[in-house]
Design a protein around this motif. Structure first.
Motif: not given
Length: 187
Positions: A11-15, A45-47, A55
């Motif tokens: 997920p996009a908000d995965y740590d 990583e989606r950064d 991610n």
């Protein structure tokens, strides 16, 4: 030789610190695994820095033969991956060229590309072309270059690993960019 890869898109908000920690804690466990040339622990990583990045955790393996794959897929280590992330589709590729395996552990980033093999394409000519391209990338400074094909889905896999990001590759939508967290080797 055979290349093997599976990929978990997270997920996009995965740590992603969880993935980096997992690699740091468990990466060395595959050092010396039977029939393994190397395993690159790839993650992205989606950064916002890398075009199209998501991610993901996408380890890439280079095996001496099918016995190593069979041992690994039946191992407690792979069972743990499946328990944590679900059972992935595992892609297996027949290797046409691999240059620089011994320097793979020094790589920090890699770029992958998959491409369909069009019907009627001469595999002999394509293999020669891929080997020439691998040699060219290696001469340009890639630490390791892998070219392989999948005759089940008629695709090519191209991977080049480097000691630093390559702007010319990072900026294209044709390549998937990964960070390399660790490279396990046969030792």
């Amino acid at each position: 030789m055979l290349a093997m890869q599976y990929r978990f898109t997270l997920p996009a908000d995965y740590d992603m610190a969880i993935i980096r920690q997992r690699i740091q804690q468990r990466g060395h466990l595959l050092d010396g695994f039977p029939q393994l040339e190397w395993k690159a622990y790839l993650w992205s990583e989606r950064d916002g820095q890398h075009q199209g990045a998501v991610n993901a955790y996408a380890p890439l393996y280079l095996w001496q033969d099918n016995d190593g794959i069979n041992q690994f897929l039946a191992s407690p280590g792979f069972a743990a991956v499946c328990a944590d992330f679900g059972r992935p589709q595992v892609d297996i590729w027949s290797v046409w060229a691999c240059l620089g395996s011994q320097t793979m552990p020094a790589a920090t980033v890699c770029y992958e590309q998959t491409q369909a093999i069009a019907p009627g394409t001469s595999l002999a000519a394509l293999r020669q072309q891929e080997q020439q391209q691998a040699t060219k990338l290696h001469q340009q400074g890639a630490l390791c270059v892998l070219s392989a094909y999948d005759p089940q889905q008629w695709r090519i896999l191209r991977m080049s690993a480097w000691d630093a990001e390559q702007d010319c590759l990072r900026q294209t939508s044709h390549h998937t960019s990964y960070q390399i967290g660790y490279v396990a080797t046969k030792r």
